[in-house]
Design a protein around this motif. Structure first.
Motif, short mmCIF file in Angstrom:
data_model
loop_
_atom_site.label_atom_id
_atom_site.label_comp_id
_atom_site.label_asym_id
_atom_site.label_seq_id
_atom_site.Cartn_x
_atom_site.Cartn_y
_atom_site.Cartn_z
N VAL A 145 -21.81 -1.76 -48.47
CA VAL A 145 -21.34 -0.70 -49.36
C VAL A 145 -20.69 0.38 -48.49
CG1 VAL A 145 -22.12 1.18 -50.85
CG2 VAL A 145 -22.98 -1.12 -51.22
N TYR A 146 -19.59 0.91 -48.99
CA TYR A 146 -18.84 1.93 -48.26
C TYR A 146 -18.84 3.24 -49.02
CZ TYR A 146 -17.01 -2.19 -45.88
OH TYR A 146 -16.90 -3.37 -45.18
N LEU A 147 -18.75 4.32 -48.27
CA LEU A 147 -18.52 5.63 -48.86
C LEU A 147 -17.30 6.21 -48.15
CD1 LEU A 147 -19.60 7.70 -50.91
CD2 LEU A 147 -20.75 8.84 -48.99
N GLN A 148 -16.16 6.16 -48.84
CA GLN A 148 -14.93 6.73 -48.30
C GLN A 148 -14.94 8.22 -48.60
OE1 GLN A 148 -12.30 5.23 -46.57
NE2 GLN A 148 -11.53 7.33 -46.35
N MET A 149 -14.84 9.02 -47.56
CA MET A 149 -14.91 10.46 -47.71
C MET A 149 -13.60 11.07 -47.24
SD MET A 149 -18.82 11.15 -46.38
CE MET A 149 -18.39 10.88 -44.67
N ASN A 150 -12.86 11.64 -48.18
CA ASN A 150 -11.58 12.26 -47.87
C ASN A 150 -11.68 13.78 -47.99
OD1 ASN A 150 -10.47 9.65 -47.64
ND2 ASN A 150 -9.86 9.63 -49.80
N SER A 151 -10.71 14.45 -47.41
CA SER A 151 -10.65 15.92 -47.49
C SER A 151 -12.00 16.55 -47.17
CB SER A 151 -10.18 16.35 -48.89
OG SER A 151 -8.94 15.78 -49.20
N LEU A 152 -12.56 16.14 -46.06
CA LEU A 152 -13.90 16.61 -45.70
C LEU A 152 -13.93 18.11 -45.47
CD1 LEU A 152 -14.99 13.65 -43.47
CD2 LEU A 152 -16.27 14.51 -45.43
N LYS A 153 -15.03 18.72 -45.84
CA LYS A 153 -15.25 20.16 -45.73
C LYS A 153 -16.46 20.42 -44.83
CE LYS A 153 -13.71 20.77 -50.53
NZ LYS A 153 -14.07 21.32 -51.87
#
Length: 126
Positions: free
Chosen positions: A79-87
């Motif tokens: 399972v993947y968790l794609q995390m974009n525009s990280l803060k």
């Protein structure tokens, strides 16, 4: 025995993307719901996202909607968790979790009965 292994964390600048992985052994991820939690220093562990078994309905915490995407690769049992525009506020240790007695997302049950990976650190800082 349930074993989950997270990977993919790191130190990144704000606005960058990361993809976390949660790999399983000894069972098929697709047959069970998988959740992602995170825990920042001094804070409680919070549920971030999850994917149910089978068709795989998904859930996202409000603060990550539109930025994070959870997915599953049945062939890789991951399972993947794609995390974009990280803060910076995404900084935490991220954990994946499951319970072989449930097939739908249940953050409350996972807190008590879940089988957890070791976690992977995500640090977002300029």
């Amino acid at each position: 025995q349930v074993q989950l292994v997270e990977s993919g964390g790191g130190l990144v600048q704000p606005g960058v993307s990361l993809r976390l992985s949660c790999a399983a052994s000894a069972f098929k991820l697709a047959d069970y719901a998988i959740g992602w939690f995170r825990q920042a220093p001094g804070q409680d562990r919070e549920g971030v996202s999850c994917i149910a078994s089978g068709v795989g309905s998904t859930y996202y915490k409000d603060s990550v909607k539109g930025r994070f995407t959870i997915s599953r690769d049945n062939g890789k049992n991951t399972v993947y968790l794609q995390m974009n525009s990280l803060k910076p506020e995404d900084t935490a240790v991220y954990y994946c979790v499951t319970d072989l007695n449930v097939r739908s997302c249940d953050f409350g049950r996972w807190r008590v009965f879940g089988s957890w990976g070791q976690g992977t650190q995500v640090t977002v800082s300029s």
